[in-house]
Design a protein around this motif. Structure first.
Motif, mmCIF file in Angstrom:
data_model
loop_
_atom_site.group_PDB
_atom_site.id
_atom_site.type_symbol
_atom_site.label_atom_id
_atom_site.label_comp_id
_atom_site.label_asym_id
_atom_site.label_seq_id
_atom_site.Cartn_x
_atom_site.Cartn_y
_atom_site.Cartn_z
ATOM 1 N N ILE A 169 0.828 -1.206 0.000
ATOM 2 C CA ILE A 169 0.000 0.000 0.000
ATOM 3 C C ILE A 169 0.863 1.256 0.000
ATOM 4 O O ILE A 169 0.623 2.204 -0.769
ATOM 5 N N VAL A 170 1.893 1.276 0.838
ATOM 6 C CA VAL A 170 2.792 2.431 0.908
ATOM 7 C C VAL A 170 3.506 2.645 -0.415
ATOM 8 O O VAL A 170 3.629 3.778 -0.911
ATOM 9 N N ALA A 171 3.979 1.541 -1.031
ATOM 10 C CA ALA A 171 4.714 1.655 -2.296
ATOM 11 C C ALA A 171 3.845 2.268 -3.390
ATOM 12 O O ALA A 171 4.291 3.169 -4.119
ATOM 13 N N PHE A 172 2.603 1.822 -3.509
ATOM 14 C CA PHE A 172 1.745 2.350 -4.567
ATOM 15 C C PHE A 172 1.226 3.748 -4.241
ATOM 16 O O PHE A 172 0.968 4.538 -5.152
ATOM 17 N N LEU A 173 1.081 4.077 -2.966
ATOM 18 C CA LEU A 173 0.713 5.446 -2.618
ATOM 19 C C LEU A 173 1.851 6.407 -2.944
ATOM 20 O O LEU A 173 1.613 7.537 -3.391
ATOM 21 N N LEU A 174 3.089 5.949 -2.736
ATOM 22 C CA LEU A 174 4.242 6.762 -3.136
ATOM 23 C C LEU A 174 4.267 6.948 -4.650
ATOM 24 O O LEU A 174 4.555 8.044 -5.151
ATOM 25 N N LEU A 175 3.968 5.862 -5.376
ATOM 26 C CA LEU A 175 3.929 5.949 -6.840
ATOM 27 C C LEU A 175 2.823 6.901 -7.290
ATOM 28 O O LEU A 175 3.023 7.703 -8.216
ATOM 29 N N LEU A 176 1.673 6.829 -6.632
ATOM 30 C CA LEU A 176 0.578 7.727 -6.963
ATOM 31 C C LEU A 176 0.941 9.176 -6.666
ATOM 32 O O LEU A 176 0.617 10.091 -7.446
ATOM 33 N N TYR A 177 1.639 9.408 -5.568
ATOM 34 C CA TYR A 177 2.057 10.765 -5.209
ATOM 35 C C TYR A 177 3.070 11.316 -6.209
ATOM 36 O O TYR A 177 3.025 12.503 -6.563
ATOM 37 N N GLN A 178 3.973 10.452 -6.687
ATOM 38 C CA GLN A 178 5.026 10.903 -7.595
ATOM 39 C C GLN A 178 4.540 11.077 -9.022
ATOM 40 O O GLN A 178 4.989 11.986 -9.726
ATOM 41 N N GLU A 179 3.628 10.222 -9.472
ATOM 42 C CA GLU A 179 3.214 10.243 -10.876
ATOM 43 C C GLU A 179 1.777 10.697 -11.081
ATOM 44 O O GLU A 179 1.324 10.801 -12.229
ATOM 45 N N ASN A 180 1.036 10.933 -10.001
ATOM 46 C CA ASN A 180 -0.343 11.429 -10.043
ATOM 47 C C ASN A 180 -1.313 10.486 -10.742
ATOM 48 O O ASN A 180 -2.428 10.892 -11.098
ATOM 49 N N CYS A 181 -0.908 9.244 -10.959
ATOM 50 C CA CYS A 181 -1.814 8.269 -11.568
ATOM 51 C C CYS A 181 -1.265 6.870 -11.335
ATOM 52 O O CYS A 181 -0.083 6.698 -11.044
ATOM 53 N N LEU A 182 -2.143 5.896 -11.473
ATOM 54 C CA LEU A 182 -1.756 4.498 -11.376
ATOM 55 C C LEU A 182 -2.253 3.751 -12.605
ATOM 56 O O LEU A 182 -3.358 4.013 -13.101
ATOM 57 N N LEU A 183 -1.451 2.824 -13.096
ATOM 58 C CA LEU A 183 -1.919 1.949 -14.160
ATOM 59 C C LEU A 183 -3.030 1.057 -13.617
ATOM 60 O O LEU A 183 -3.098 0.799 -12.410
#
Length: 322
Positions: A27-41
């Motif tokens: 959860i933390v890893a993907f929230l960081l990814l969402l914060y950095q890239e503003n979107c998720l695949l």
């Protein structure tokens, strides 16, 4: 406290110790990814949703089984038991269906561009939020029996005829028919996505086999002096293999779980062993504990974000030079 109960409590505590940090890390890893890239695949969003649901499964079931083994189950009232059983059953079924959605999407993701299945993938991607909402609604509705039939631990032995003791709570059905109907509905809810995700995984395996044969053909052509370009999509192949591993884990774990559940429904109470109930609870929680291990080991996005976070933490903890 009996040594058997202590061992049982430590077993479920070990599941909690592994499952909670593993799902929290994803959860933390993907929230960081969402914060950095503003979107998720879409696949990342499905895995994030799956980790959240698995965290509920581990927290609600494994932790409470530990408390029950340590004789702390009396803290749950009838209302608390209804809430716990309802949340557990809903999150458990969501974990199953989200694994199917992940396998189905990955199956669509490896479809060649311009094909009919590629068009279906575009539609699924666009309406993924509605897919999540539909799954929540249908699984919530199918878990309403938990609200009606769950109570605090009962001392009345006459209720045991059509009831199931889950240590910290007691699920009492008004008749044998209602108990078997509820059990059949739960088995069907598990078997349908199991069959569908198994089919999706077989399609992925066929694709992986054809891809390996294609790569061998390209290598032999290259050694023979002919030209040829490599096959792209390394990330998709790694994701496909990870999904097949998750589905295999699910089929094994929940296959045993449902087999034990059918045994519980069909065998008379006097012939049942308490060990069967413990084994079923163990296997019903095991997927939520082991799936984050598979995801962390196979998903480079999760690995990369966690490594960066750990390196940043170590850098901040180093003392400044004087």
């Amino acid at each position: 406290m009996q040594s058997q109960e202590f061992i049982r409590g430590m077993l479920y505590l070990s599941l909690t110790v592994v499952g909670v940090p593993g799902n929290v890390a994803i959860i933390v890893a993907f929230l960081l990814l969402l914060y950095q890239e503003n979107c998720l695949l879409p696949a990342d969003a499905i895995i994030l949703h799956l980790a959240c649901v698995n965290l509920l499964v581990v927290g609600v079931r494994c932790l409470l089984e530990t408390l029950a083994s340590l004789h702390l189950s009396s803290i749950f009232s009838d209302l608390g038991c209804k809430a716990v059983i309802f949340v557990y059953r809903t999150s458990r079924s969501l974990s199953i269906w989200l694994t199917f959605v992940l396998s189905a999407y990955q199956c669509l993701n490896i479809a060649p561009p311009g094909s009919r299945w590629a068009s279906v993938r575009t539609v699924v991607t666009h309406y993924l939020g509605l897919v999540f909402l539909f799954l929540w609604l249908i699984n919530t509705c199918m878990s309403t029996a938990a609200i009606l039939f769950s109570f605090g631990t009962q001392n009345d032995s006459s209720l045991l005829n059509h009831g199931i003791n889950v240590q910290f709570c007691y699920v009492h059905f008004p008749s044998k028919l209602s108990k078997q109907a509820n059990g059949a509905a739960q088995v069907g809810r598990d078997v349908v996505p199991m069959a569908l995700m198994t089919l999706a995984s077989l399609i992925i395996l066929v694709f992986l086999y054809k891809h390996s044969q294609q790569v061998k053909g390209l290598r032999s052509t290259s050694r023979g002096g002919g030209g040829g370009s490599g096959v792209s999509g390394g990330a998709e192949l790694r994701a496909a293999k990870a999904v097949v591993a998750l589905v295999t884990l699910y089929v094994v774990v929940y296959g045993i779980d449902n087999g034990l559940w059918v045994y519980t429904l069909t065998v008379r109470k006097t012939m049942r062993s308490p060990l069967i109930s413990d084994l079923r609870i163990f296997f019903s929680s095991l997927y939520a504990v082991l799936s984050p291990v598979v995801i962390i080991a196979s998903n480079r996005k999760v690995n990369g974000r966690l490594r960066c976070r750990m390196q940043l933490t170590r850098t901040q903890e180093k003392p400044m030079p004087g």
